[in-house]
Design a protein around this motif. Sequence first.
Motif, PDB file in Angstrom:
ATOM      1  N   ASP A   1      36.629  27.986  36.262  1.00  0.00           N
ATOM      2  CA  ASP A   1      36.254  27.143  37.397  1.00  0.00           C
ATOM      3  C   ASP A   1      36.178  27.943  38.698  1.00  0.00           C
ATOM      4  N   THR A   2      36.912  29.033  38.775  1.00  0.00           N
ATOM      5  CA  THR A   2      36.868  29.886  39.960  1.00  0.00           C
ATOM      6  C   THR A   2      35.489  30.530  40.075  1.00  0.00           C
ATOM      7  N   VAL A   3      34.941  30.951  38.971  1.00  0.00           N
ATOM      8  CA  VAL A   3      33.593  31.541  38.953  1.00  0.00           C
ATOM      9  C   VAL A   3      32.564  30.464  39.311  1.00  0.00           C
ATOM     10  N   THR A   4      32.728  29.285  38.749  1.00  0.00           N
ATOM     11  CA  THR A   4      31.814  28.182  39.065  1.00  0.00           C
ATOM     12  C   THR A   4      31.848  27.873  40.558  1.00  0.00           C
ATOM     13  N   ALA A   5      33.035  27.883  41.140  1.00  0.00           N
ATOM     14  CA  ALA A   5      33.169  27.632  42.582  1.00  0.00           C
ATOM     15  C   ALA A   5      32.418  28.693  43.382  1.00  0.00           C
ATOM     16  N   ALA A   6      32.562  29.954  42.992  1.00  0.00           N
ATOM     17  CA  ALA A   6      31.870  31.037  43.700  1.00  0.00           C
ATOM     18  C   ALA A   6      30.359  30.883  43.565  1.00  0.00           C
TER      19      ALA A   6
ATOM     20  N   PRO B   1      34.447  24.071  47.402  1.00  0.00           N
ATOM     21  CA  PRO B   1      34.693  25.086  46.370  1.00  0.00           C
ATOM     22  C   PRO B   1      35.207  26.404  46.952  1.00  0.00           C
ATOM     23  N   LEU B   2      34.827  26.702  48.192  1.00  0.00           N
ATOM     24  CA  LEU B   2      35.337  27.930  48.802  1.00  0.00           C
ATOM     25  C   LEU B   2      36.840  27.839  49.015  1.00  0.00           C
ATOM     26  N   TYR B   3      37.267  26.784  49.712  1.00  0.00           N
ATOM     27  CA  TYR B   3      38.682  26.670  50.060  1.00  0.00           C
ATOM     28  C   TYR B   3      39.555  26.217  48.902  1.00  0.00           C
ATOM     29  N   LEU B   4      39.053  25.286  48.108  1.00  0.00           N
ATOM     30  CA  LEU B   4      39.872  24.743  47.019  1.00  0.00           C
ATOM     31  C   LEU B   4      39.692  25.502  45.707  1.00  0.00           C
ATOM     32  N   GLY B   5      38.482  25.949  45.443  1.00  0.00           N
ATOM     33  CA  GLY B   5      38.230  26.641  44.182  1.00  0.00           C
ATOM     34  C   GLY B   5      38.573  28.116  44.199  1.00  0.00           C
ATOM     35  N   ILE B   6      38.430  28.747  45.348  1.00  0.00           N
ATOM     36  CA  ILE B   6      38.690  30.189  45.451  1.00  0.00           C
ATOM     37  C   ILE B   6      39.891  30.458  46.354  1.00  0.00           C
ATOM     38  N   GLY B   7      39.949  29.760  47.481  1.00  0.00           N
ATOM     39  CA  GLY B   7      41.039  29.978  48.435  1.00  0.00           C
ATOM     40  C   GLY B   7      42.415  29.764  47.829  1.00  0.00           C
ATOM     41  N   LEU B   8      42.545  28.742  46.985  1.00  0.00           N
ATOM     42  CA  LEU B   8      43.846  28.488  46.362  1.00  0.00           C
ATOM     43  C   LEU B   8      44.202  29.568  45.338  1.00  0.00           C
ATOM     44  N   VAL B   9      43.192  30.172  44.725  1.00  0.00           N
ATOM     45  CA  VAL B   9      43.435  31.301  43.820  1.00  0.00           C
ATOM     46  C   VAL B   9      43.909  32.497  44.640  1.00  0.00           C
TER      47      VAL B   9
ATOM     48  N   ALA C   1      32.488  39.622  42.813  1.00  0.00           N
ATOM     49  CA  ALA C   1      33.925  39.889  42.999  1.00  0.00           C
ATOM     50  C   ALA C   1      34.770  38.901  42.203  1.00  0.00           C
ATOM     51  N   VAL C   2      34.399  37.637  42.230  1.00  0.00           N
ATOM     52  CA  VAL C   2      35.171  36.626  41.503  1.00  0.00           C
ATOM     53  C   VAL C   2      35.064  36.849  40.002  1.00  0.00           C
ATOM     54  N   LYS C   3      33.907  37.251  39.532  1.00  0.00           N
ATOM     55  CA  LYS C   3      33.731  37.484  38.090  1.00  0.00           C
ATOM     56  C   LYS C   3      34.623  38.596  37.560  1.00  0.00           C
ATOM     57  N   THR C   4      35.050  39.519  38.426  1.00  0.00           N
ATOM     58  CA  THR C   4      35.935  40.594  37.966  1.00  0.00           C
ATOM     59  C   THR C   4      37.308  40.059  37.583  1.00  0.00           C
ATOM     60  N   GLY C   5      37.708  38.953  38.205  1.00  0.00           N
ATOM     61  CA  GLY C   5      39.053  38.423  37.954  1.00  0.00           C
ATOM     62  C   GLY C   5      40.131  39.178  38.699  1.00  0.00           C
ATOM     63  N   ASP C   6      39.753  40.226  39.418  1.00  0.00           N
ATOM     64  CA  ASP C   6      40.709  41.037  40.168  1.00  0.00           C
ATOM     65  C   ASP C   6      41.067  40.324  41.472  1.00  0.00           C
ATOM     66  N   LYS C   7      42.338  39.993  41.624  1.00  0.00           N
ATOM     67  CA  LYS C   7      42.755  39.212  42.786  1.00  0.00           C
ATOM     68  C   LYS C   7      42.463  39.926  44.104  1.00  0.00           C
TER      69      LYS C   7
END
Length: 154
Positions: free
Chosen positions: A64-69, A46-54, A123-129
């Motif tokens: 799903d990005t929040v779920t990954a975090a 989830p770190l590399y695929l769920g957040i890293g790709l974002v 940080a992920v919950k903010t949606g700010d890249k």
Amino acid sequence: MRRWAGVLIPVAGTTALLAVAGVASSVDGKAAFERREDTMKHMGRPLYLGIGLVVKGTTAYDPDTVTAAETVASIASTLDRTLFPPGSDVAESKIKPEIFAANGRVDQLIAAVQAATAQLVPAVKTGDKAAISAAYTAVYNACNACHTQFRQEE
């Protein structure tokens, strides 16, 4: 002849016990390695695929990005030294044996990963890249610090 039996029977028994202990130890080492590998994969994906790709911009931010975090932070909160017991440096493992004598350093590295992952979810919950990227980089660097010191090159 009876004298030899009195010596050989205890020697044979001791040898058998040591052999069983050696097998049990390698089985325990294998089990510990498999537990460690499973934990790291469940945290890494989830770190590399769920957040890293974002962060890279190849996947869009979504719930799903929040779920990954949350998954990464949850698993990181369970990390402790029991993932790195002596004897878990089995053939399939990339762990360096130096880790078994570095308990204080291992504790520091685990604490760094846990501190970084605690910042990941907000940080992920903010949606700010930019915020997501900074938090992702902090987690990546904390994980990599341990890998650099205690993981063999591939």
